[in-house]
Design a protein around this motif. Sequence first.
Motif, mmCIF file in Angstrom:
data_model
loop_
_atom_site.group_PDB
_atom_site.id
_atom_site.type_symbol
_atom_site.label_atom_id
_atom_site.label_comp_id
_atom_site.label_asym_id
_atom_site.label_seq_id
_atom_site.Cartn_x
_atom_site.Cartn_y
_atom_site.Cartn_z
ATOM 1 N N ASN A 2 58.262 14.436 43.407
ATOM 2 C CA ASN A 2 58.427 15.378 44.519
ATOM 3 C C ASN A 2 59.868 15.507 44.993
ATOM 4 O OD1 ASN A 2 55.646 16.350 45.291
ATOM 5 N ND2 ASN A 2 55.288 14.163 45.231
ATOM 6 N N LYS A 3 60.789 14.917 44.241
ATOM 7 C CA LYS A 3 62.232 14.979 44.563
ATOM 8 C C LYS A 3 62.510 14.554 46.009
ATOM 9 C CE LYS A 3 64.066 18.165 41.191
ATOM 10 N NZ LYS A 3 62.906 18.551 40.377
ATOM 11 N N ILE A 4 61.895 13.445 46.411
ATOM 12 C CA ILE A 4 62.102 12.915 47.750
ATOM 13 C C ILE A 4 63.166 11.827 47.650
ATOM 14 C CG2 ILE A 4 61.011 11.536 49.574
ATOM 15 C CD1 ILE A 4 59.709 14.200 49.636
ATOM 16 N N LYS A 5 64.177 11.901 48.522
ATOM 17 C CA LYS A 5 65.253 10.911 48.454
ATOM 18 C C LYS A 5 64.917 9.711 49.333
ATOM 19 C CE LYS A 5 70.215 10.594 48.595
ATOM 20 N NZ LYS A 5 70.607 9.852 49.806
ATOM 21 N N VAL A 15 59.027 3.030 53.808
ATOM 22 C CA VAL A 15 60.222 3.687 53.267
ATOM 23 C C VAL A 15 60.715 4.726 54.265
ATOM 24 C CG1 VAL A 15 59.890 3.500 50.762
ATOM 25 C CG2 VAL A 15 58.683 5.247 52.029
ATOM 26 N N CYS A 16 62.005 4.920 54.242
ATOM 27 C CA CYS A 16 62.587 6.006 55.017
ATOM 28 C C CYS A 16 63.088 7.021 54.015
ATOM 29 C CB CYS A 16 63.768 5.483 55.811
ATOM 30 S SG CYS A 16 63.462 5.563 57.526
ATOM 31 N N VAL A 17 62.658 8.247 54.157
ATOM 32 C CA VAL A 17 63.021 9.235 53.149
ATOM 33 C C VAL A 17 63.615 10.485 53.790
ATOM 34 C CG1 VAL A 17 61.151 8.439 51.627
ATOM 35 C CG2 VAL A 17 60.764 10.390 53.151
ATOM 36 N N GLU A 18 64.223 11.283 52.922
ATOM 37 C CA GLU A 18 64.798 12.548 53.335
ATOM 38 C C GLU A 18 64.112 13.621 52.506
ATOM 39 O OE1 GLU A 18 68.968 11.503 53.511
ATOM 40 O OE2 GLU A 18 69.416 13.653 53.580
ATOM 41 N N ASP A 19 63.666 14.659 53.166
ATOM 42 C CA ASP A 19 62.911 15.692 52.457
ATOM 43 C C ASP A 19 63.796 16.903 52.251
ATOM 44 O OD1 ASP A 19 60.892 17.192 51.364
ATOM 45 O OD2 ASP A 19 60.043 17.777 53.297
ATOM 46 N N ILE A 20 64.717 16.817 51.298
ATOM 47 C CA ILE A 20 65.717 17.878 51.137
ATOM 48 C C ILE A 20 65.074 19.172 50.640
ATOM 49 C CG2 ILE A 20 67.873 18.489 49.939
ATOM 50 C CD1 ILE A 20 68.284 15.368 49.746
ATOM 51 N N ASN A 73 54.902 17.684 52.295
ATOM 52 C CA ASN A 73 53.449 17.884 52.348
ATOM 53 C C ASN A 73 52.783 17.593 51.010
ATOM 54 O OD1 ASN A 73 53.510 18.404 55.011
ATOM 55 N ND2 ASN A 73 53.635 20.636 54.778
ATOM 56 N N ASN A 74 53.401 18.042 49.933
ATOM 57 C CA ASN A 74 52.849 17.732 48.603
ATOM 58 C C ASN A 74 52.782 16.236 48.394
ATOM 59 O OD1 ASN A 74 52.578 20.317 47.892
ATOM 60 N ND2 ASN A 74 54.529 20.459 46.787
ATOM 61 N N LEU A 75 53.859 15.565 48.776
ATOM 62 C CA LEU A 75 53.905 14.116 48.592
ATOM 63 C C LEU A 75 52.771 13.448 49.365
ATOM 64 C CD1 LEU A 75 55.583 11.485 47.724
ATOM 65 C CD2 LEU A 75 56.361 11.526 50.085
ATOM 66 N N LEU A 76 52.578 13.898 50.612
ATOM 67 C CA LEU A 76 51.568 13.244 51.455
ATOM 68 C C LEU A 76 50.159 13.447 50.891
ATOM 69 C CD1 LEU A 76 52.981 13.918 55.026
ATOM 70 C CD2 LEU A 76 53.036 11.793 53.728
#
Length: 417
Positions: A335-338, A351-356, A361-364
């Motif tokens: 999902n290309k989540i950083k 985890v702490c992520v950035e949703d660039i 929503n797809n990830l969740l």
Amino acid sequence: MKILKFGGAAIKDGRSIKNIVKILQIYKDSEVVIVISAMGKTTNALEKVISCYFNSKSKLQSALQEIKKYHNSILLELFDDENHKIFSSIDKLFKDLQMFLNLNKSPNYNYVYDQIICFGELVSTKIISGYLNHKGWKNSLLDARDMIKTNNNYRRAKVDWNKTKEKIISLIKKRENIVTQGYIASDSNNFTTTLGREGSDYSAAIFGYCLNAQSVCVWKDVPGILNSDPRYFKNSILLNSLSYEEAIELSYYGASVIHPKTLQPLKRKEIPLYVKSFFKPNEKGTKVGKNLSLNPDIPCYIIRKNQILISISSLDFSYILEDNIYQIFKLFNQNKIKVNLIQNSAITFIVCVEDINDNLNNLLIDLKAKYNVNIYKKVNIYSIRNYNESAIKKIEKNKKILVKQITQKTVQMVSQE
Ligand code: ASP
Ligand code: MG
């Protein structure tokens, strides 16, 4: 040979561009390569053009006009004579851009993005090279796309170092001053590629590396590298010096003053990097170099805003072990989540992520199919390098700290806004 880089803020109007002539007096005894990015906020304005091109064609022309008007007003500040040939060369560049927009058939967003976004740098370098020649500082304008060669991963192209080195060395002869573009490059079919937003610092480092430059100097609208970002912290202090390793660490934790890829090539050849104030060119600024210690020896604060904290635990309260972690990271990657911070305990993985790319929503959906998931949006990660007790207290004050991690040199805290 010395490399100088001027970013958007340092060339945002006629007055700033006139200031370059003063700065160049400091370099009268050496040849220089000047690497320039787009003027002011032009790259953002071109992003608007791109978005209109794909989504609302009716607004395309007015978005373009704004960019033309901005550059035209700068030209009028720099050149008294409206018949100077620079006016028609800039006009020609905008016609080339219009021609691309008319003729393009490719639906590939990233490819189209790079073919359009490069005009910010093409226009800025043409204006500045022309202006410097006009003021008697003789220089040749070289197209960075003839020198920096990359793969065709548009918007985040990877440099082909061997080809790039060969091209740079054959095109840049000693004893002449060069003006060229930051950020842009080209692939093996000579289509334009770019090195990632804010990539001109990296371009400067590429030229420095390939030419074995004596130094690279990045001219900024701040006095140098500060121990914190003055937009978010009071009383930021100038760092006089630091090592490559420390600068790499700071940019890893999110310090935005230098593009993260810039430091590795310079470190490899031990080329010093200076970061200086564009408005106070005679002040020392910051030097990054080999074996330099952090001076002054103070805590450095970095904030990453707008992060998402995700807490993941197994549905059956079993431990989160290698196989789960593997699955979870695969989903982040797909999902290309950083991922900016990780904390693991027996049954919870945080985890702490950035949703660039807007994929949260797809990830969740994927995550919730297999795990218990809680999320906290809009959290901040504070990182303190070279911390002490009072630095930690200062950050903790009046905040709800959700996660705290301490290593020998770094503290990281996640707080809710
Ligand atoms: N003009 C490009 C950008 O704004 C590259 C740079 O400024 O370094 O991202
Ligand atoms: Mg820029």
